[in-house]
Design an enzyme around this catalytic site. Structure first.
Site, PDB file in Angstrom:
ATOM      1  N   ASN A  24       0.905  -1.165   0.000  1.00  0.00           N
ATOM      2  CA  ASN A  24       0.000   0.000   0.000  1.00  0.00           C
ATOM      3  C   ASN A  24       0.938   1.207   0.000  1.00  0.00           C
ATOM      4  OD1 ASN A  24      -2.195   1.367   2.600  1.00  0.00           O
ATOM      5  ND2 ASN A  24      -2.110   1.879   0.459  1.00  0.00           N
ATOM      6  N   GLN A  73      -1.999   6.617  -1.548  1.00  0.00           N
ATOM      7  CA  GLN A  73      -2.283   7.793  -0.709  1.00  0.00           C
ATOM      8  C   GLN A  73      -1.128   8.784  -0.776  1.00  0.00           C
ATOM      9  OE1 GLN A  73      -3.336   4.666   0.968  1.00  0.00           O
ATOM     10  NE2 GLN A  73      -5.447   5.200   0.495  1.00  0.00           N
ATOM     11  N   CYS A 125      -5.179   6.408   7.977  1.00  0.00           N
ATOM     12  CA  CYS A 125      -4.489   5.449   7.109  1.00  0.00           C
ATOM     13  C   CYS A 125      -3.478   4.699   7.978  1.00  0.00           C
ATOM     14  CB  CYS A 125      -3.792   6.150   5.949  1.00  0.00           C
ATOM     15  SG  CYS A 125      -2.910   4.975   4.889  1.00  0.00           S
ATOM     16  N   GLY A 126      -3.777   3.450   8.253  1.00  0.00           N
ATOM     17  CA  GLY A 126      -2.930   2.674   9.160  1.00  0.00           C
ATOM     18  C   GLY A 126      -1.529   2.443   8.629  1.00  0.00           C
ATOM     19  N   ASN A 127      -1.431   2.026   7.361  1.00  0.00           N
ATOM     20  CA  ASN A 127      -0.092   1.723   6.814  1.00  0.00           C
ATOM     21  C   ASN A 127       0.764   2.987   6.751  1.00  0.00           C
ATOM     22  OD1 ASN A 127      -0.471  -1.082   6.427  1.00  0.00           O
ATOM     23  ND2 ASN A 127      -1.605  -0.693   4.532  1.00  0.00           N
ATOM     24  N   ASN A 164     -11.923   6.085  10.002  1.00  0.00           N
ATOM     25  CA  ASN A 164     -12.577   6.080   8.684  1.00  0.00           C
ATOM     26  C   ASN A 164     -13.571   4.915   8.628  1.00  0.00           C
ATOM     27  OD1 ASN A 164     -10.646   4.074   8.685  1.00  0.00           O
ATOM     28  ND2 ASN A 164      -9.737   4.627   6.739  1.00  0.00           N
ATOM     29  N   HIS A 205     -15.624   1.543   7.540  1.00  0.00           N
ATOM     30  CA  HIS A 205     -15.357   0.227   6.937  1.00  0.00           C
ATOM     31  C   HIS A 205     -16.596  -0.641   7.029  1.00  0.00           C
ATOM     32  CE1 HIS A 205     -10.943   0.589   6.538  1.00  0.00           C
ATOM     33  NE2 HIS A 205     -11.114   1.471   7.519  1.00  0.00           N
ATOM     34  N   GLU A 209     -10.547  -0.071  -1.425  1.00  0.00           N
ATOM     35  CA  GLU A 209     -10.456   1.162  -0.641  1.00  0.00           C
ATOM     36  C   GLU A 209     -11.267   2.298  -1.257  1.00  0.00           C
ATOM     37  OE1 GLU A 209      -6.892   2.837   0.880  1.00  0.00           O
ATOM     38  OE2 GLU A 209      -5.906   0.891   1.062  1.00  0.00           O
ATOM     39  N   CYS A 239      -4.470  -2.684   3.576  1.00  0.00           N
ATOM     40  CA  CYS A 239      -5.110  -1.514   4.188  1.00  0.00           C
ATOM     41  C   CYS A 239      -5.041  -1.718   5.696  1.00  0.00           C
ATOM     42  CB  CYS A 239      -6.556  -1.403   3.705  1.00  0.00           C
ATOM     43  SG  CYS A 239      -7.481  -0.072   4.504  1.00  0.00           S
ATOM     44  N   GLY A 240      -4.301  -0.851   6.373  1.00  0.00           N
ATOM     45  CA  GLY A 240      -4.090  -1.017   7.811  1.00  0.00           C
ATOM     46  C   GLY A 240      -5.373  -0.820   8.604  1.00  0.00           C
ATOM     47  N   THR A 241      -6.108   0.252   8.287  1.00  0.00           N
ATOM     48  CA  THR A 241      -7.363   0.457   9.012  1.00  0.00           C
ATOM     49  C   THR A 241      -8.355  -0.658   8.673  1.00  0.00           C
ATOM     50  OG1 THR A 241      -8.025   2.010   7.274  1.00  0.00           O
ATOM     51  CG2 THR A 241      -7.177   2.966   9.326  1.00  0.00           C
ATOM     52  N   GLY A 242      -8.301  -1.143   7.419  1.00  0.00           N
ATOM     53  CA  GLY A 242      -9.165  -2.265   7.021  1.00  0.00           C
ATOM     54  C   GLY A 242      -8.855  -3.503   7.849  1.00  0.00           C
TER      55      GLY A 242
END
Ligand SMILES: N[C@@H](CCC[C@H](N)C(=O)O)C(=O)O
Length: 281
Positions: free
Chosen positions: A14, A49, A78-80, A159, A161, A210, A219-222
């Site tokens: 990502n 991103q 954005c986690g990553n 965010n 999901h 995303e 996707c980190g938050t995912g």
């Protein structure tokens, strides 16, 4: 060398263009069209991103992180990218921890073993108003179906999901279903869409569409949303390995509802942005 310096980084594929707005004020307040032009893989630098590190507003934070999707729109989390920015800040500060400020709050990051970075992604929000959804439904069983996908779990990780459990995540045509679900009327702020299958008590296979980007390798938050959704449904324990196209993230949903995300960080190259990409900005 002319142009504005950036570093190209990624977390499990990502990928991000990271600017330092503390040093280069020209990248502060980019408009959506300019951000989209830079993020475009055909005409710009290309990334999922676009990230701008800015001076912290909060005294407790080491820096502020602004996040824009490939389509140029600004987003909350954005986690990553948080792990990537944490590794930059930890390097600058000569510390093994950093506090990153985002539009939704402060995130604590720490260097873990083997070069991995752990981020406390904050408290997960599960109320329908917080996802947000357009109607008052049980967020553990959102009544939404499309083809083989139904009965989603909603999680807000900063965010929005929507997580769908299926027998075989590989068999889902996420390129076709993802954009329809992202824009479904159930999600007034659109949503990131995850499809996943349970591999074991502490392992989940996940694929992602995303919001504002499309299919990404991770996707980190995912992954946080999937870990929480699976535990909420009683399908796994509260600590799971999430297997994405680009590799593994470890997610732990703590008793206080915070989620710890642990994973790698990588730098691909450093470059200079050609001034024509800033256009009329
Ligand atoms: N890749 C990210 C999520 C980026 C934002 C997302 N597309 C959204 O629109 O909310 C991650 O690693 O979390």
């Amino acid at each position: 060398m002319n142009g504005i310096p950036f570093v190209k980084m990624h977390g499990l594929g990502n990928d991000f263009v990271v600017f330092d707005g503390r040093r280069d004020p020209a990248v502060l307040d980019l408009d959506n069209a300019t951000a989209a032009r830079i993020a475009d893989r055909k005409t710009g630098v290309g990334c999922d991103q676009l990230i701008v590190i800015e001076p912290a507003r909060d005294d407790l934070a080491d820096a502020f992180m602004r996040i824009r999707n490939n389509d140029g729109g600004e987003v909350e989390a954005c986690g990553n990218a948080t792990r990537c920015v944490a590794s930059i800040l930890m390097g600058e500060l000569g510390r093994n921890d950093a506090i990153i400020e985002t539009v939704v709050g402060l995130l604590d990051a720490n260097g873990a073993s083997d070069g991995l970075v752990t981020v406390d992604m904050g408290q997960m929000r599960l109320d329908w108003r917080d996802i947000p959804l357009s109607e008052a439904v049980d967020t553990n069983h959102i009544p939404l179906s499309l083809g083989p996908l139904s009965d989603a779990v909603g999680v807000n990780v900063g965010n929005p999901h929507a997580v769908f459990f299926v027998d075989d995540a590989e068999a889902i045509d996420i390129e076709k279903l993802g954009p329809v679900l992202e824009h479904h009327e159930m999600f007034p702020e659109r949503a990131n869409i995850e499809v996943c299958s349970i591999i074991g008590e502490d392992q989940i296979r996940m694929r992602v569409w995303e919001r504002g980007v499309g299919v990404t390798r991770a996707c980190g938050t995912g992954a946080c949303a999937v870990g929480v959704a699976a535990a909420r449904r009683g399908l796994t324990g509260r600590k799971t390995d999430i297997i994405l196209d680009g590799g593994k993230l470890t997610i732990e949903w703590l008793p206080d509802d915070h989620v710890l995300m642990t994973g790698p960080v990588a730098t691909s190259f450093q470059g200079f942005l050609h001034s024509s990409l800033l256009g009329g900005h």
